[in-house]
Structure formats: structure tokens, C-alpha cells
Motif scaffolding. Sequence first.
Motif, PDB file in Angstrom:
ATOM      1  N   LEU A 176       0.857  -1.183   0.000  1.00 25.19           N
ATOM      2  CA  LEU A 176       0.000   0.000   0.000  1.00 25.19           C
ATOM      3  C   LEU A 176       0.891   1.231   0.000  1.00 25.19           C
ATOM      4  O   LEU A 176       1.865   1.299   0.751  1.00 25.19           O
ATOM      5  N   ALA A 177       0.551   2.195  -0.824  1.00 29.50           N
ATOM      6  CA  ALA A 177       1.342   3.415  -0.894  1.00 29.50           C
ATOM      7  C   ALA A 177       0.917   4.391   0.190  1.00 29.50           C
ATOM      8  O   ALA A 177      -0.207   4.351   0.695  1.00 29.50           O
ATOM      9  N   SER A 178       1.827   5.293   0.541  1.00 32.20           N
ATOM     10  CA  SER A 178       1.503   6.387   1.440  1.00 32.20           C
ATOM     11  C   SER A 178       2.504   7.511   1.221  1.00 32.20           C
ATOM     12  O   SER A 178       3.544   7.332   0.576  1.00 32.20           O
ATOM     13  N   MET A 179       2.162   8.671   1.752  1.00 29.60           N
ATOM     14  CA  MET A 179       3.015   9.843   1.633  1.00 29.60           C
ATOM     15  C   MET A 179       3.711  10.118   2.965  1.00 29.60           C
ATOM     16  O   MET A 179       3.070  10.132   4.012  1.00 29.60           O
ATOM     17  N   PHE A 180       5.021  10.342   2.900  1.00 34.06           N
ATOM     18  CA  PHE A 180       5.798  10.680   4.089  1.00 34.06           C
ATOM     19  C   PHE A 180       6.368  12.086   3.923  1.00 34.06           C
ATOM     20  O   PHE A 180       6.838  12.466   2.842  1.00 34.06           O
ATOM     21  N   ALA A 181       6.347  12.854   5.006  1.00 29.36           N
ATOM     22  CA  ALA A 181       6.679  14.285   4.936  1.00 29.36           C
ATOM     23  C   ALA A 181       8.103  14.538   4.474  1.00 29.36           C
ATOM     24  O   ALA A 181       8.376  15.533   3.801  1.00 29.36           O
ATOM     25  N   ASN A 182       9.054  13.671   4.829  1.00 24.41           N
ATOM     26  CA  ASN A 182      10.447  13.806   4.393  1.00 24.41           C
ATOM     27  C   ASN A 182      11.065  15.139   4.811  1.00 24.41           C
ATOM     28  O   ASN A 182      11.830  15.747   4.087  1.00 24.41           O
ATOM     29  N   ARG A 183      10.749  15.581   6.014  1.00 31.13           N
ATOM     30  CA  ARG A 183      11.312  16.832   6.551  1.00 31.13           C
ATOM     31  C   ARG A 183      12.182  16.471   7.755  1.00 31.13           C
ATOM     32  O   ARG A 183      11.831  16.721   8.902  1.00 31.13           O
ATOM     33  N   LEU A 184      13.315  15.877   7.446  1.00 32.40           N
ATOM     34  CA  LEU A 184      14.171  15.317   8.485  1.00 32.40           C
ATOM     35  C   LEU A 184      15.049  16.355   9.160  1.00 32.40           C
ATOM     36  O   LEU A 184      15.594  16.093  10.235  1.00 32.40           O
ATOM     37  N   ARG A 185      15.207  17.511   8.556  1.00 31.21           N
ATOM     38  CA  ARG A 185      15.999  18.585   9.152  1.00 31.21           C
ATOM     39  C   ARG A 185      15.058  19.625   9.763  1.00 31.21           C
ATOM     40  O   ARG A 185      14.053  19.999   9.146  1.00 31.21           O
ATOM     41  N   PRO A 186      15.355  20.103  10.966  1.00 34.16           N
ATOM     42  CA  PRO A 186      14.465  21.085  11.601  1.00 34.16           C
ATOM     43  C   PRO A 186      14.314  22.361  10.786  1.00 34.16           C
ATOM     44  O   PRO A 186      13.283  23.040  10.873  1.00 34.16           O
ATOM     45  N   GLU A 187      15.310  22.698   9.960  1.00 30.80           N
ATOM     46  CA  GLU A 187      15.230  23.906   9.142  1.00 30.80           C
ATOM     47  C   GLU A 187      14.146  23.819   8.072  1.00 30.80           C
ATOM     48  O   GLU A 187      13.789  24.825   7.451  1.00 30.80           O
ATOM     49  N   LEU A 188      13.616  22.605   7.842  1.00 32.40           N
ATOM     50  CA  LEU A 188      12.624  22.412   6.785  1.00 32.40           C
ATOM     51  C   LEU A 188      11.187  22.529   7.291  1.00 32.40           C
ATOM     52  O   LEU A 188      10.246  22.373   6.512  1.00 32.40           O
ATOM     53  N   ALA A 189      10.999  22.827   8.557  1.00 29.90           N
ATOM     54  CA  ALA A 189       9.645  22.862   9.126  1.00 29.90           C
ATOM     55  C   ALA A 189       8.762  23.894   8.448  1.00 29.90           C
ATOM     56  O   ALA A 189       7.553  23.679   8.290  1.00 29.90           O
ATOM     57  N   ASP A 190       9.320  25.020   8.024  1.00 35.07           N
ATOM     58  CA  ASP A 190       8.539  26.091   7.396  1.00 35.07           C
ATOM     59  C   ASP A 190       8.814  26.231   5.905  1.00 35.07           C
ATOM     60  O   ASP A 190       8.441  27.238   5.296  1.00 35.07           O
ATOM     61  N   THR A 191       9.454  25.251   5.319  1.00 36.11           N
ATOM     62  CA  THR A 191       9.762  25.299   3.893  1.00 36.11           C
ATOM     63  C   THR A 191       8.534  24.895   3.079  1.00 36.11           C
ATOM     64  O   THR A 191       7.870  23.901   3.385  1.00 36.11           O
ATOM     65  N   VAL A 192       8.236  25.652   2.042  1.00 38.34           N
ATOM     66  CA  VAL A 192       7.130  25.337   1.140  1.00 38.34           C
ATOM     67  C   VAL A 192       7.702  24.739  -0.139  1.00 38.34           C
ATOM     68  O   VAL A 192       8.646  25.276  -0.727  1.00 38.34           O
ATOM     69  N   GLY A 193       7.128  23.631  -0.564  1.00 41.93           N
ATOM     70  CA  GLY A 193       7.581  22.963  -1.774  1.00 41.93           C
ATOM     71  C   GLY A 193       7.193  21.498  -1.728  1.00 41.93           C
ATOM     72  O   GLY A 193       6.591  21.017  -0.767  1.00 41.93           O
ATOM     73  N   PHE A 194       7.555  20.760  -2.762  1.00 41.28           N
ATOM     74  CA  PHE A 194       7.213  19.343  -2.833  1.00 41.28           C
ATOM     75  C   PHE A 194       8.334  18.523  -2.214  1.00 41.28           C
ATOM     76  O   PHE A 194       9.217  18.015  -2.896  1.00 41.28           O
ATOM     77  N   LEU A 195       8.293  18.379  -0.888  1.00 38.68           N
ATOM     78  CA  LEU A 195       9.269  17.572  -0.169  1.00 38.68           C
ATOM     79  C   LEU A 195       8.769  16.148   0.057  1.00 38.68           C
ATOM     80  O   LEU A 195       9.552  15.229   0.281  1.00 38.68           O
ATOM     81  N   THR A 196       7.471  15.962   0.049  1.00 40.74           N
ATOM     82  CA  THR A 196       6.856  14.670   0.332  1.00 40.74           C
ATOM     83  C   THR A 196       7.397  13.577  -0.584  1.00 40.74           C
ATOM     84  O   THR A 196       7.628  13.813  -1.769  1.00 40.74           O
ATOM     85  N   ASN A 197       7.586  12.386  -0.028  1.00 37.04           N
ATOM     86  CA  ASN A 197       7.958  11.231  -0.830  1.00 37.04           C
ATOM     87  C   ASN A 197       6.873  10.174  -0.774  1.00 37.04           C
ATOM     88  O   ASN A 197       6.309   9.899   0.290  1.00 37.04           O
TER      89      ASN A 197
END
Length: 436
Positions: free
Chosen positions: A273-294
Motif C-alpha cells: 500500500l502506498a503512502s506519503m511521508f513528509a520527508n522533513r528530516l531537518r528542523p530547518e525544513l519545518a517552514d519550507t514550502v515545496g514538494f518535499l513529500t515522498n
Amino acid sequence: MNDVTTVERSAPASLGQRLLGLMEHYRGGESPLAVPVFYRLAGPLDHAALRAALDALVDRHEALRTTYETSRRRLVQHVHEPRPVPLESLRTDGTPAALEGVMRELVRTPFDLGVSPVRATLLEVAPEESVLMLNIHHLSTDGWSGGVLAGDLGRLYRPGGSAVVPRPERPPMQYMDFSEWQRDRFESGALTGQQEFWRSRLAGAQPPALVGRPTGRADGAQRPGTHTFDLPESAAASLAEICRSRRTTTFAAGLAVFASVLHTYTGDTDFGLASMFANRLRPELADTVGFLTNLLVLRVKMPQRPTFQDVLEATQDIVFDALGNQEIPYHLVPQAQGERGAGLENILFQVMAGPEYQLSLDGLEVSQLAPPDGSGSRFDLEFALIPERAGVQGIVWYDQRRFESSWVRRLVDDFARMAVHVAEHPDRPVGEGGRR
């Protein structure tokens, strides 16, 4: 590409954007890669303040002022200097049918990615009632980003003033910073171990053998369907009880219930089954806008005649492992393809967590509207839960060529019944098979 403003910097697309670019190229037309959000605004709206807030939002986030072009068969992204966001105003009949019709047409309007990945539209329904649509191409946003943008827009909207918003502080990492960092990790071999993990884990995996329509997958364009629902109070309470008593997350518990239902439909005990993971492993990415999801594929393996405890242990194990290997999107896993017609990624389960899409604007009553029916999805079936304070909502996006609306409604009902059953009887077999 249209040189609408000066280009600040350019770079190849990220790993995830490459897949989206291919999908955009082959689907074309009514793209399911639009990510629209609709907010009903009741009260005295300050139009100038809203325009200023949107402009400040684009100033703050580079992804919203990024254009895209294909150069030598490679997708390239160009970040431009800040520029005003066109805010189109339309008048519409306030009836639900008329409003949904306009919303649907707005979503279906294709993007010109050489100009902008963002469209903003204000639908004027009544003198002090309107609907704001923010439609962003998936190349420039994801689910987490939607929550970031809602929070930022609420802070930047300042009614009754000069309509000049001070330049907002920008996040420590912009999207292009992320994509360059990701590319360095991939090219240096730092992600080879994660690729090998998924190659080994998914070897021989198959999607669940859902029958759907008797004719199976049809050729031609996707026929998108949408079904929204509120999970019954008993089912929502059962999910919460599973999380509490089994010390697990809503995602793992919901995935286990969903996998249990699919087992009863198919008899399968081993499927992806597929799912989406946020892929925001660095704290600096918490407020980043863009397609980070994997997009990841989670292989659920259970014994014959499994109990819910068996299924939950299986989902907890794979979710835990996936969290540590979420930097490699599924399409970069060698030889990870199913053999039952549809690929492993075409049946997706997710819980929409992280920052919420809730928007708060001073002086206005704001409520989020459900997406118009037929908004579409990139998948054959996407089953999403949205936990809220008052309960659990859900959305199912599906391809009508493969699944009938009555089948989807039955799936939702069976999910609710299964949640109640397994909470009360976690040690009983979840089902004896039987296709639907």
C-alpha cells in the motif's frame, strides 16, 4: 519559458519533482497535479489587505515564484524575484450547485508553468460572503506546505491598515536549498542504503487484488470521483482507543484497519500500500514550502487468518522502518513494480497530519470547503483520514473506470465497522476472505 521577472537562480528538479514532471507530461489536460484549497470567508473582507498578504506570501516562499521548463529532457526550476500575485475576482450564484460548478472549472484550468505555479481567485457569493481559492501546482507544494501557507497568510493579512505588509522573514531553507542538498546526498551515494532497503523489502510485492469494476482498468483518461465522509462517532472513538491501548499512532492504527478491510475483500495476506511521508528530516525544513513529500510503498505481511493484533504489529513495524528510510521515493527503487496490472503505488492510504490547513483571518469567519467532486487524484484509489477535534473526517479519491461510487461507499462503511470490531475483538480473525 516566459521571462516574466528576473531569474534569481536555477537548478535541476528534485527527485520527487522528476516523477511529477513525467506525470504532467503524459497526463496533460485536466491535471490531477493541482492542489486547490477553498476557504469560505464571511464578513467584511479587506481586498487590498488580502492582495498585500498574498504578495508577501510569495515573497516569503521561493517555491511560489518558481517556474518550470524542460531542457534536454530534464525538468529545470527557476526562482524569480518577488512579484504581485494576480487575484482574479468572479461573481457567482450562491447556490451549492453553481458554486461547485465554478470551483470545478477553476480546478480543471491547466497551469502555465512557465509563468507561475500559483493561481488565486476570489468568488463573490454575497455582499459579505466570498470563497477564496488558492490553487498551487504540486511541483511547488505538498500537504505539509498547505498548513504552513495557511498559517502565514493569516499572520500577513492586516485589515484596516495601509495594506502595506512589512517584508516577511524567510524560512532558513528554501525549496531549492532542499533540492540541492537532496541531490548532493543522492549523487554522493549517501542514500544507497535506503535504496537497498526498499529494493529488498519490496522484492516480489504485489498490490491488493481488488476486483473493482468487472471490466477492470479501461484505456483513456482518468475519470475522477470524490467521496467525502465523516467517520461515525463509534468508529472514531474506536480508532482513538486502539491508539491509546496499543500505544500507537493514528496512522499505524488506521493503516491496520484499512489493511484488515482489504484482507477481507481479497483474502491477500501480503500486499503493498502506498503512502506519503513528509520527508522533513531537518528542523530547518519545518517552514519550507515545496514538494518535499515522498511516495513510499509499505508492504504489509500478515499470517493466514490474521487477528487485528497481527495486522497492527505488521503495520507498526513497516511504518517504523519507513520513517528511517523515507528519503528515497518509490520510483527510484530498482525493480519495485507489481505484476497485477496496476502498480504498487496505485492504492494509497494516508492520514493528513502535520500543520493543518486551518486559516484564520482577522474580522472574518473562515471555514474550509471540501474539494469539488471530480477533482481527481494521481492514484486509482486514495483513502485519506483527517483527524479533527470534533472527530475524524475522510476523503476518498478514486478512478471511476476501476471503482464504482457504490463500491467506494461500501469501502468507507466497512472501514468504520472494522474499526469498531477490531477495537472490541483485537484477538479474533479480521476476516475469512471473499472478494467484493
